[in-house]
Scaffold this active site. Structure first.
Site, PDB file in Angstrom:
ATOM      1  N   CYS A  40       0.696  -1.291  -0.102  1.00 39.80           N
ATOM      2  CA  CYS A  40       0.137   0.225   0.039  1.00 39.80           C
ATOM      3  C   CYS A  40       0.967   1.098  -0.058  1.00 39.80           C
ATOM      4  CB  CYS A  40      -1.052   0.010   1.115  1.00 39.80           C
ATOM      5  SG  CYS A  40      -2.002  -1.529   1.274  1.00 39.80           S
ATOM      6  N   HIS A  73      -4.007   6.885   3.620  1.00 40.15           N
ATOM      7  CA  HIS A  73      -4.400   5.657   2.962  1.00 40.15           C
ATOM      8  C   HIS A  73      -5.626   5.297   3.395  1.00 40.15           C
ATOM      9  CE1 HIS A  73      -4.031   1.688   1.361  1.00 40.15           C
ATOM     10  NE2 HIS A  73      -3.860   1.198   2.544  1.00 40.15           N
ATOM     11  N   ASN A 109     -10.281  -0.890   0.263  1.00 43.61           N
ATOM     12  CA  ASN A 109      -8.701  -0.622   0.281  1.00 43.61           C
ATOM     13  C   ASN A 109      -8.078  -0.995  -1.083  1.00 43.61           C
ATOM     14  OD1 ASN A 109      -5.959  -0.682   0.485  1.00 43.61           O
ATOM     15  ND2 ASN A 109      -6.005  -1.829   2.597  1.00 43.61           N
TER      16      ASN A 109
END
Ligand SMILES: CC(C)(COP(=O)(O)OP(=O)(O)OC[C@H]1O[C@@H](n2cnc3c(N)ncnc32)[C@H](O)[C@@H]1OP(=O)(O)O)[C@@H](O)C(=O)NCCC(=O)NCCS
Length: 328
Positions: A114, A255, A285
């Site tokens: 990520c 994030h 996500n």
């Protein structure tokens, strides 16, 4: 110090939207559980035959148009992804280069889960410092639904597909924003808490079924705690080394992993709610793509205006984490 300009940015969201209710037909869960634990209401899924590199290419095209720059001017293609079209080679960056007709100096993938997009910003800064004439295309693209085990309710409800892209250059060119600073970190001590396998740690013979670790595996509770701690610390670090306070930040784009993580970090930083951008509800996500997707969406919604300071921060498998400061 070389000024790093953000010349343009783009994003791509696959058309197919999968709501939590639809997911309950695949896995033993409920809309209520998913929303209360993660804030996620839907995710987008690549169509059959649509590849991760296709999504990245679409995001890149929008970024090139936003920057008003032709693919021929791009010298470097960096692609952040943990779900590449091909595990070993060719890189997804090479495939995207080919799709766009780019014949540059370098094309390679960044494997930082990520955190790949922020890692890419930091790498772009380094490249531009010694090659100020470079034009860098940074793409972050993910096909995470291709690595979901739909029977695993601890992970399958959390992830989605998407892509984002940015063009960076140096010198006298004026862009949409400047990259004021970026800072990355890594610590592999807990690397088994979040994995997407399928690599060379298993020997496969033709026809073998994939091992369970081919799919996303995660110890959610532990990851949650480390994520909150690391995100908070890196935001404090980048603010402090730029002599900024939380109050100097006009928009915080963390994030988009989980609303509860975002809220926990926001409250530790004492960041006002209306300065935190959230779109995890619609995308889940999307790993490396999450920040550039959110950045483009925030900009389209008018949440980013000239003069604003924007703080980005991320956390991901590895573990890896990082933050960046943009001046619009
Ligand atoms: C994954 C996460 C949402 C789970 O929430 P949690 O509150 O920690 O839940 P737990 O895993 O402890 O499970 C609690 C219960 O819910 C159940 N459960 C797990 N997933 C479920 C689902 N999708 N639907 C319904 N119930 C579920 C568990 O089986 C467990 O039941 P039990 O108490 O009967 O054993 C949370 O840990 C999290 O967000 N972690 C961070 C994940 C992340 O963002 N990772 C990426 C970082 S880049």
């Amino acid at each position: 110090m070389t000024a790093i300009h953000i010349l343009g940015f783009g994003a791509y969201t696959p058309e197919r939207r999968m709501s939590n209710d639809e997911l309950t037909r695949l896995v033993d869960t409920s809309d209520e559980w998913i929303v209360s634990r993660s804030g996620i209401r839907a995710r987008h899924v690549l169509a059959d035959g649509e590849q991760n590199s296709d999504a990245g290419t679409k995001a890149a095209l929008q970024a090139l148009e936003h920057a008003n720059i032709s693919p021929e001017s791009i010298t470097h293609v960096l692609t952040a992804t943990c779900t590449p079209d091909y595990l070993c080679c060719p890189s997804t960056a090479c495939i995207i280069s080919s799709n766009l007709g780019i014949h540059g100096e370098m094309a390679f993938d960044i494997s930082a889960a990520c955190s790949g997009f922020i890692y890419g910003l930091d790498l772009a800064k380094g490249i531009l410092s010694h090659s100020p004439d470079a034009n860098i295309l940074l793409v972050a693209t993910e096909a995470l639904t291709r690595r979901i085990n739909w029977q695993d309710r601890g992970t399958s409800v959390l992830f989605g597909d998407g892509a984002g892209a940015m063009i960076l250059g140096a010198g006298s060119s004026t862009g949409k924003a400047q990259l004021i600073d970026s800072k990355c970190r890594a610590d592999g001590a807990q690397h088994l808490l979040l994995t997407v396998g399928g690599g060379s740690n298993h020997r496969y013979e033709p026809g073998d079924a994939v091992q369970p670790d081919f799919y996303i595996q995660m110890q959610g509770r532990e990851v949650f705690k480390v994520a909150v701690r690391s995100l908070t610390a890196i935001c404090r670090e980048i603010l402090s080394r730029n002599e900024l306070e939380v109050g100097d930040i006009d928009l915080f784009i963390p994030h988009q992993a989980n609303l509860r993580i975002i809220e926990a970090v926001g409250s530790r930083l004492a960041m006002p709610h209306d300065r935190i951008f959230v779109n995890v509800d619609e995308h889940g996500n999307t790993s490396a793509a999450s920040i550039p997707l959110a950045l483009r969406e925030a900009w389209e919604l008018g949440r980013i205006q000239p003069g604003m300071k924007v703080l980005l921060s991320t956390f991901g498998g590895g573990f890896t984490w990082g933050a960046a400061l943009l001046q619009f």
